[in-house]
Design a protein around this motif. Structure first.
Motif, PDB file in Angstrom:
ATOM      1  N   LEU A  37       0.834  -1.205   0.000  1.00 43.87           N
ATOM      2  CA  LEU A  37       0.000   0.000   0.000  1.00 43.87           C
ATOM      3  C   LEU A  37       0.870   1.258   0.000  1.00 43.87           C
ATOM      4  CD1 LEU A  37      -2.835   1.250   0.158  1.00 43.87           C
ATOM      5  CD2 LEU A  37      -2.644   1.122   2.643  1.00 43.87           C
ATOM      6  N   ASN A  38       1.909   1.257   0.814  1.00 45.37           N
ATOM      7  CA  ASN A  38       2.832   2.396   0.868  1.00 45.37           C
ATOM      8  C   ASN A  38       3.485   2.619  -0.492  1.00 45.37           C
ATOM      9  OD1 ASN A  38       4.382   4.441   2.144  1.00 45.37           O
ATOM     10  ND2 ASN A  38       6.074   3.020   2.337  1.00 45.37           N
ATOM     11  N   ALA A  44       1.918   6.017  -7.399  1.00 50.04           N
ATOM     12  CA  ALA A  44       0.844   6.754  -8.071  1.00 50.04           C
ATOM     13  C   ALA A  44       1.072   8.256  -7.965  1.00 50.04           C
ATOM     14  CB  ALA A  44      -0.499   6.372  -7.456  1.00 50.04           C
ATOM     15  N   ASN A  45       1.475   8.719  -6.806  1.00 53.65           N
ATOM     16  CA  ASN A  45       1.701  10.150  -6.633  1.00 53.65           C
ATOM     17  C   ASN A  45       2.921  10.619  -7.419  1.00 53.65           C
ATOM     18  OD1 ASN A  45       0.912  12.653  -5.290  1.00 53.65           O
ATOM     19  ND2 ASN A  45       2.912  12.479  -4.331  1.00 53.65           N
ATOM     20  N   THR A  46       3.968   9.812  -7.445  1.00 55.76           N
ATOM     21  CA  THR A  46       5.186  10.202  -8.157  1.00 55.76           C
ATOM     22  C   THR A  46       4.927  10.345  -9.651  1.00 55.76           C
ATOM     23  OG1 THR A  46       6.532   9.090  -6.506  1.00 55.76           O
ATOM     24  CG2 THR A  46       7.579   9.558  -8.591  1.00 55.76           C
ATOM     25  N   PHE A  47       4.128   9.424 -10.219  1.00 51.93           N
ATOM     26  CA  PHE A  47       3.837   9.516 -11.653  1.00 51.93           C
ATOM     27  C   PHE A  47       2.965  10.717 -11.996  1.00 51.93           C
ATOM     28  CE2 PHE A  47       4.854   4.855 -12.027  1.00 51.93           C
ATOM     29  CZ  PHE A  47       5.952   5.055 -12.836  1.00 51.93           C
ATOM     30  N   SER A  48       2.304  11.306 -10.996  1.00 52.71           N
ATOM     31  CA  SER A  48       1.472  12.480 -11.275  1.00 52.71           C
ATOM     32  C   SER A  48       2.258  13.786 -11.157  1.00 52.71           C
ATOM     33  CB  SER A  48       0.274  12.497 -10.319  1.00 52.71           C
ATOM     34  OG  SER A  48       0.700  12.788  -9.004  1.00 52.71           O
ATOM     35  N   ARG A  78       2.418  17.035  -1.973  1.00 57.66           N
ATOM     36  CA  ARG A  78       1.626  15.822  -1.729  1.00 57.66           C
ATOM     37  C   ARG A  78       2.550  14.663  -1.391  1.00 57.66           C
ATOM     38  NH1 ARG A  78      -1.801  15.166  -7.024  1.00 57.66           N
ATOM     39  NH2 ARG A  78       0.316  15.406  -7.737  1.00 57.66           N
ATOM     40  N   GLU A  79       3.647  14.560  -2.121  1.00 59.14           N
ATOM     41  CA  GLU A  79       4.600  13.472  -1.871  1.00 59.14           C
ATOM     42  C   GLU A  79       5.264  13.653  -0.518  1.00 59.14           C
ATOM     43  OE1 GLU A  79       6.512  10.033  -2.143  1.00 59.14           O
ATOM     44  OE2 GLU A  79       5.003  10.713  -3.559  1.00 59.14           O
ATOM     45  N   VAL A  80       5.569  14.883  -0.168  1.00 63.33           N
ATOM     46  CA  VAL A  80       6.134  15.140   1.158  1.00 63.33           C
ATOM     47  C   VAL A  80       5.137  14.705   2.234  1.00 63.33           C
ATOM     48  CG1 VAL A  80       6.922  16.938   2.737  1.00 63.33           C
ATOM     49  CG2 VAL A  80       7.654  16.974   0.355  1.00 63.33           C
TER      50      VAL A  80
END
Length: 201
Positions: A37-38, A44-48, A78-80
């Motif tokens: 999940l992590n 998903a967030n990195t690709f955005s 968001r990634e942070v």
């Protein structure tokens, strides 16, 4: 592993019921599920994230801090945020680990036999060594100030916390195996005698 050591040392008579096959399967499923999940959320967030500083990394694998350096928008926050959530979860695991080992050390120190204390500590120290290496290098990789960051240092630290602990696990945990110890001693004797003979000739 910390729970296994806790059950073996602090509750040896209940070990079979506390660490049965069902409990092991549940702990493994929780660890794998949490890790999956992590990783899924971070991926998903990195690709955005929009990338505006090229798409080349100075590493041989995609490390999150390196990818965030390529991002040029405020959306990296968001990634942070995800990293903060991951750190909080990891901190919870760390607290559980520390509490387990506090209980283990208290139980070991109460043992009347020095041989028993030595045996108990020898089963815990390999696990503590691997966990300490992983946590210290991981914290350094993610929390070091940008002023001391360099591509070569980032690469060394990333290898230290992602490759070395995983590679050391089988070796460290099998060091209690007498046959492996004997084989390593023979190998070191052979290597040292070969080096001495090579130096003489």
């Amino acid at each position: 592993m910390a729970y296994d050591r806790y059950a073996a040392i602090c509750k040896p008579l209940h070990y079979g019921s506390l660490v049965g096959s069902r409990a092991c399967a549940q702990m493994a499923a929780a660890a794998w599920g949490g890790g999956f999940l992590n990783a899924l959320l971070h991926t998903a967030n990195t690709f955005s994230l929009p990338v505006c500083q090229g798409n080349e990394l100075d590493q041989f694998f995609c490390e999150l801090p390196q990818i965030l350096k390529l991002s040029c928008s405020e959306s990296f926050l968001r990634e942070v945020g995800l990293i903060v959530v991951s750190v909080c979860l990891a901190f919870g695991c760390f607290v559980f680990l520390v509490l387990s080992y506090v209980q283990i050390i208290r139980a070991v120190l109460k043992m009347p036999s020095s041989h028993g204390r030595h045996k108990a500590f020898s089963t815990c120290l390999p696990h503590l060594a691997v966990v300490s290496l992983f946590i210290s290098t991981g914290m350094f990789a993610y929390l070091k100030p940008p002023s001391i960051s360099s591509p070569s240092l980032d690469l060394v630290v990333a290898v230290l916390y992602s490759v070395i602990p995983a590679a050391m696990n089988p070796l460290i945990y099998s060091m209690r195996n007498k046959e492996l110890k004997d084989a390593l001693r023979k190998l070191f004797r052979y290597i040292s005698s070969s080096l001495i003979m090579g130096a003489k000739s």
